[in-house]
Design a protein around this motif. Structure first.
Motif, short mmCIF file in Angstrom:
data_model
loop_
_atom_site.label_atom_id
_atom_site.label_comp_id
_atom_site.label_asym_id
_atom_site.label_seq_id
_atom_site.Cartn_x
_atom_site.Cartn_y
_atom_site.Cartn_z
N ASP B 42 0.82 -1.22 0.00
CA ASP B 42 0.00 0.00 0.00
C ASP B 42 0.85 1.27 0.00
N LEU B 44 1.78 3.29 -2.29
CA LEU B 44 1.35 4.43 -3.11
C LEU B 44 0.05 5.04 -2.61
N VAL B 45 -0.65 4.31 -1.72
CA VAL B 45 -1.92 4.81 -1.19
C VAL B 45 -1.63 6.02 -0.30
N PRO B 46 -2.43 7.12 -0.43
CA PRO B 46 -2.18 8.30 0.41
C PRO B 46 -2.19 7.96 1.89
N ASP B 49 -5.42 7.62 3.73
CA ASP B 49 -6.18 6.39 3.52
C ASP B 49 -5.45 5.15 4.04
N GLY B 51 -2.16 4.40 3.67
CA GLY B 51 -0.97 3.96 2.94
C GLY B 51 0.26 4.74 3.35
N SER B 55 5.81 7.84 -3.92
CA SER B 55 5.64 7.78 -5.37
C SER B 55 6.41 6.56 -5.88
N ARG B 82 -3.55 -1.11 -6.15
CA ARG B 82 -4.10 -0.76 -4.83
C ARG B 82 -4.52 0.70 -4.72
N THR B 83 -4.07 1.53 -5.66
CA THR B 83 -4.50 2.93 -5.63
C THR B 83 -5.88 3.10 -6.27
N GLU B 84 -6.40 2.02 -6.86
CA GLU B 84 -7.73 2.08 -7.48
C GLU B 84 -8.81 1.85 -6.42
N SER B 89 -9.14 -3.50 -0.02
CA SER B 89 -7.91 -3.72 0.74
C SER B 89 -7.86 -5.19 1.13
#
Lengths: 339, 329
Positions: B42, B44-46, B49, B51, B55, B82-84, B89
């Motif tokens: 995870d 790349l997940v902000p 949220d 993550g 980058s 996973r960013t979609e 999750s």
């Protein structure tokens, strides 16, 4: 690479020479990457940069790193002003790839050294003011890396004789240089006596990793691209492959420049850039010459054909100058611990 | 730091024996769990949220380590997936289908999906948009043409369509991730080849002392270095299709020479099932042609340049513009 003393002086007026040299010696203190960006543009445009090229790329940085205060004041301002041109005295008739076997010899005398011997394949010797030469100052060729030193030789000194050699394209850009009892004052020895091998190795990292190791044939690629746009043909794949290689090589060259700028001596990485870069420069005119003649009904521009043939003729030299392919791969193997 | 922890994780949970087992059984649960716990999956997940908010280029050391250990899962593809929002999750590994979902007599089918045997979800084009399909209801058909971990995936005609995903450039992402994987594997192959050349003796001395061997390994090192840096260019220019094209084309070309030299130096022992060399070289053979080989990406790149008015240097500079020059040095 064209030679124009006037162009070099104008570059200096713009503040585009001596970018990595300290301000107190006439430089810009702007760092290696400003130089990289400027040099890349000049090469891509096919600018006549040959006169100041060696001084700006390696002689200046070498003197700044190993020279005495007095030497820096004597040589660096002229380099930064585009008025002192340098050549490299490494190869000799019997010391090419085996550089450590140089036989030109400087014997100690009162107030200096007396130099006898010969250099060969010296680019721009007839048009340079100085040569930084690797010569033996003690021991014999059997001592290999020991006993070698570097001197700044004033090429107008008595006893220096230069003879041009014509290359296969009819140009005379390299020469033989003979030394007969040439007096070298004590203060022309650069760095420490006997440390010549280490210094020349560091100098070669500058010589092997720059954008010129990628862009020697770029003018052919640009000319071909223009023709493809004007006369559409199905060479997209070949063009794309050239771009994939060019972009990768540029990243490699930049990564080595970053190490040089950080004060390291990335000898193995520089050898990698040079071997890959010159392979690309050699493949380019071969591939483009084939593409230009792929369809006999199409007539490529005459000047493009001429340039392609000229570059294809000169291209074998790319993997000779500055270290042959076999020497470079041997250095990489040594870096990996194989020898 | 990221590189060290990734190295340790793979060295513990992705040994050759784990890779072999995954190849036999499709079992990757332990490795995947460890990668999730380490925060890589995870990454790349902000942060808001849950993550790590990194980058893709920050993750380069992790992705190269995955390649260097022949990780039997599509790590990079899963990390991007996973960013979609559509991807739940704890979804397991997410594979990318190179070809479209087709309707056949047996059902709805995706052919030759890399990592199809180990994935929990697959992202596929059907027919215009990209969808996320769970593998729960799918029949997984391994076949020689699908590769070591790949498979054909078959769903009943009445299976649901799956959720639409936002990104539409999954084929290119699959290509980029294979390039990164290959670059990592090549680094490992170079280490193995150097070590073998120093230990193997012929004619009374280590073969590393033979100039012919030194020259070959010197060339191999050049291709490995070039592959690594063009894969980095692809990751740094993640949103630029030309950066991915450069990476996939250049790394694939390098992979051919690197694989050949690794085998040449290892000799017959490298051809055996028992030796670990094949865990890497067979993956190179597959990844090179997955999501388009050199010809495809070179053509894309050539067309991209011809569609501009740039010189070739200007075009190259625009692609690398995302990698900041260390101008302060």
């Amino acid at each position: 690479m064209g030679f124009s003393a006037e162009f070099s002086r104008k570059m200096a007026e713009k503040g585009w020479l001596g970018l990595s040299i300290e301000k107190q010696y006439g430089g810009q203190e702007a760092g290696f990457f400003r130089r990289y960006v400027i040099v890349e543009e000049l090469l891509a445009a096919g600018a006549p940069v040959s006169a100041h090229w060696i001084a700006d790329r390696q002689s200046g940085p070498l003197i700044q790193r190993y020279g005495s205060e007095e030497q820096k004041q004597r040589y660096l301002p002229g380099i930064c002003a585009g008025q002192s041109f340098f050549c490299i005295g490494m190869s000799e008739p019997n010391a090419g790839s085996d550089l450590a076997s140089v036989r030109s010899r400087a014997e100690k005398t009162v107030g200096g050294w007396l130099l006898n011997g010969q250099k060969i394949w010296t680019t721009n010797a007839t048009r340079s003011h100085y040569m930084i030469a690797l010569v033996r100052t003690s021991g014999s060729a059997a001592d290999r890396h020991q006993g070698l030193s570097q001197f700044v030789i004033d090429l107008s000194a008595p006893g220096v004789e230069i003879r041009e050699i014509k290359d296969l394209n009819g140009d005379a850009h390299f020469s033989e240089v003979f030394f007969k009892d040439v007096f070298l004052p004590d203060d022309t020895l650069i760095g420490d006596e006997g440390a010549g091998w280490e210094q020349v190795t560091a100098e070669l990292a500058f010589e092997r990793s720059g954008p010129e190791r990628i862009l020697s044939s770029i003018v052919v690629l640009e000319g071909w691209l223009n023709w493809l746009r004007a006369t559409p043909q199905s060479h997209d794949e070949k063009l794309g492959r050239a771009i994939a290689h060019l972009a990768t090589l540029r990243e490699l060259s930049i990564s080595v420049t970053a190490r040089l700028a950080a004060g390291e001596s990335p000898i193995v990485q520089a050898a990698i850039v040079k071997d890959l870069g010159t392979s690309f420069e050699q493949e380019l005119p071969v591939m483009i010459a084939d593409a230009l003649t792929a369809d006999p009904r199409l007539q490529p521009p005459r000047s493009l054909m001429e340039t392609t043939v000229f570059v294809a003729g000169a291209a074998p030299s790319y993997s000779l100058r500055g270290g042959t392919r076999e020497i470079l791969r041997g250095m990489i193997a040594r870096g990996l611990g194989l020898r | 730091m990221l590189e060290e922890s990734a190295k340790q994780l793979f060295a513990t949970h992705c040994k050759a024996e784990h890779v072999r087992k995954a190849q036999q059984t499709g079992e990757i649960e332990t490795l995947l769990n460890e990668l999730v716990h380490a925060g890589f999956v995870d990454a790349l997940v902000p942060e808001a949220d849950g993550g790590a908010g990194l980058s893709l280029i920050d993750l380069a050391p992790v992705l190269f380590q995955a390649g260097a250990h022949a990780a039997p899962l599509p790590l990079g593809d899963t990390i991007v997936a996973r960013t979609e929002p559509a991807v739940p999750s704890g979804s397991g590994a997410v594979a990318i289908a190179p070809g479209p979902l087709e309707t056949t007599a047996k059902g709805r089918m995706l052919s030759n999906v890399p990592f199809g045997r180990v994935a929990s979800y697959v992202i596929a084009r059907s027919p215009a948009d990209w969808h996320l399909l769970p593998l729960e209801e799918a029949t997984v058909l391994a076949s020689p043409s699908s590769g070591i971990l790949g498979a054909d995936l078959l769903w009943p005609h009445d299976a649901p369509n799956g959720l639409t995903v936002e990104r539409q450039d999954w084929f290119r992402i699959g290509a980029l991730m294979r390039a990164v994987e290959m670059a990592g594997a090549m680094g490992r192959l170079l280490e193995m080849t150097v070590a073998y050349a120093m230990e193997r003796e012929q004619f009374g001395r280590a073969i590393a002392k033979q100039q012919a061997i030194q020259q070959q390994i010197g060339e191999m090192a050049e291709h490995c270095y070039a592959a690594r840096i063009s894969a980095e260019l692809g990751l740094a220019g993640f949103t630029d299709p030309s950066a991915s094209a450069i990476a996939k084309s250049r790394v694939s070309e390098a992979a051919v020479r690197v694989g050949a030299i690794a085998h040449a130096v290892h000799g017959a022992i490298g051809i055996t099932e028992e030796h670990d060399l094949q865990l890497y070289t067979r993956r190179l053979v597959e990844a090179r042609i997955a999501y388009g080989g050199e010809s495809y990406w070179n053509r894309e790149l050539g067309q991209a340049l011809l569609n501009t008015t740039d010189s070739s240097m200007e075009f190259v500079l625009s692609v690398s513009a995302r990698k900041k020059m260390p101008i302060d040095l």
